[in-house]
Write a protein that holds these residues in place. Structure first.
Motif, short mmCIF file in Angstrom:
data_model
loop_
_atom_site.label_atom_id
_atom_site.label_comp_id
_atom_site.label_asym_id
_atom_site.label_seq_id
_atom_site.Cartn_x
_atom_site.Cartn_y
_atom_site.Cartn_z
N PRO A 228 0.69 -1.27 -0.15
CA PRO A 228 -0.08 0.07 -0.03
C PRO A 228 0.75 1.43 -0.03
O PRO A 228 0.28 2.35 -0.47
CB PRO A 228 -0.73 -0.11 1.18
N GLU A 229 2.07 1.24 0.37
CA GLU A 229 2.80 2.39 0.51
C GLU A 229 3.07 3.10 -0.99
O GLU A 229 3.37 4.14 -1.01
CB GLU A 229 4.45 2.01 0.91
N ARG A 231 0.73 3.15 -3.35
CA ARG A 231 -0.31 4.06 -3.58
C ARG A 231 -0.23 5.16 -2.65
O ARG A 231 -0.83 6.24 -3.24
CB ARG A 231 -1.74 3.36 -3.17
N ARG A 232 0.33 5.16 -1.62
CA ARG A 232 0.22 6.46 -0.78
C ARG A 232 1.09 7.31 -1.34
O ARG A 232 0.88 8.77 -1.38
CB ARG A 232 0.79 6.33 0.59
N ILE A 233 2.24 6.98 -2.00
CA ILE A 233 3.24 7.72 -2.78
C ILE A 233 2.73 8.48 -4.05
O ILE A 233 2.74 9.40 -4.38
CB ILE A 233 4.52 6.96 -3.06
N ARG A 234 1.86 7.51 -4.90
CA ARG A 234 0.99 7.97 -6.07
C ARG A 234 0.15 9.10 -5.80
O ARG A 234 0.25 10.25 -6.20
CB ARG A 234 0.45 6.78 -6.35
N ASP A 235 -0.55 8.85 -4.52
CA ASP A 235 -1.68 9.86 -4.23
C ASP A 235 -0.75 11.25 -3.84
O ASP A 235 -1.34 12.26 -4.20
CB ASP A 235 -2.47 9.30 -3.09
N CYS A 236 0.13 11.10 -3.00
CA CYS A 236 0.92 12.42 -2.65
C CYS A 236 1.41 13.11 -3.68
O CYS A 236 1.26 14.38 -3.76
CB CYS A 236 2.01 11.84 -1.71
N ARG A 239 -1.50 14.92 -5.46
CA ARG A 239 -1.86 15.94 -4.87
C ARG A 239 -1.06 17.20 -4.84
O ARG A 239 -1.43 18.45 -4.67
CB ARG A 239 -2.37 15.67 -3.56
N CYS A 275 8.79 9.32 3.27
CA CYS A 275 9.86 8.39 1.85
C CYS A 275 11.04 8.89 2.04
O CYS A 275 11.31 10.39 1.66
CB CYS A 275 9.02 8.45 0.80
#
Length: 291
Positions: A228-229, A231-236, A239, A275
């Motif tokens: 899931p990390e 996805r979090r990087i992608r979303d960040c 944004r 990250c």
């Protein structure tokens, strides 16, 4: 003491389409890759014996026969008409197990460098054929630039370079097994439209907006589900205003495209705190030549 230096450039995928499983157990792929200006530095020093010695500043990298650079040198030893040896010093800057072809690029640089060091006179095409014996990404890394890769990745054709942009790379603190990702892909094949043909059109038109619209990686949903990390990087990154975002290779590195340096810096700043391995680089799209 005779020595040569080679640059081992990292790559990112603009597309990665998985077309099906082959009889040899590998997957047929179509993908477009391009080099970036993050690179390992390879120094090759001729030896008076027939040994291959690997020295590396990164403790996680094997320095024995498991190292692709070692295997590349051993392959070229068979082409020499006299006993030859080499010490290979690898200064790692490309993250390990990141989807950026760091090991493959080191092997490719070793092929090019030993070819020069030992005066073998092999052409770029001959080195690419040898590289295909080492790994799917090695033929592309021998050539560099921007290319369409087919088959297992070993059939490489030069295509137009993308527009010059800034690229923000972010690698979460984990390693990903390419074999595991492909196995999971085979179990749960994702219904994703292939984008390589459309990316080719975007590159031919020189359109950054079309390049960003057609960024695609069929392995990304698999890696995101397991880690899931990612996805979090992608979303960040999205944004923070990235023009385009994609995971490279089997991951876990995610990259963001930014037309302006100020936006690249904003994306970089947004990733602080969760990250550690973040890099701001440029697309180099530089092809290697045989002198």
């Amino acid at each position: 003491m005779e020595r040569v230096f080679e640059k081992a450039s990292a790559k990112i995928n603009l597309t990665l389409d998985v077309l099906g499983l082959r009889e040899d157990g590998y997957h047929d792929v179509e993908m477009i890759m391009t080099t970036i200006d993050l690179a390992d530095r390879i120094e090759l020093i001729a030896r008076g014996d027939e040994k291959i010695v690997i020295e590396c500043n990164e403790g996680f990298v094997p320095t024995d026969q498991r190292n692709l650079a070692y295997q590349a040198a051993a392959l070229l030893q068979q082409k020499a008409d006299k006993p030859v040896g080499v010490t290979i010093r690898i200064e790692k800057r490309i993250p390990v197990a990141a989807g950026l072809a760091g090991g493959s690029s080191d092997a490719a640089a070793t092929l090019r460098g030993c070819n020069r060091l030992w005066n073998l006179g092999l052409s770029l095409e001959e080195l690419k054929l040898l590289g295909a014996q080492l790994g799917s990404d090695v033929p592309f890394c021998v050539q560099g630039g921007t290319a369409l890769a087919k088959g297992r990745g070993e059939l490489v054709t030069t295509v137009p370079n993308p527009p010059k942009v800034w690229v923000v790379l972010a690698k979460p603190d984990l390693g990903v097994s390419t074999a595991e990702i492909y196995q999971q892909f085979s179990k749960h094949e994702q219904q994703i439209e292939p984008k390589t043909a459309m990316m080719l059109q975007a590159l031919e038109k020189g359109s950054l907006s079309l390049v960003c619209q057609n960024l695609s990686n069929m392995l990304e949903p698999v890696t995101v589900q397991l880690y899931p990390e990612v996805r979090r990087i992608r979303d960040c990154m999205l944004r923070a205003g990235a023009d385009g975002v994609l995971m490279s290779g089997s991951g876990p590195t995610v990259y963001a495209i930014a037309q302006r340096r100020t936006r690249a810096q904003r994306i970089n700043n947004s990733l602080r705190g969760f990250c550690r391995n973040v890099y701001i680089v440029r697309l180099s799209s530089t092809s290697f030549m045989i002198n």
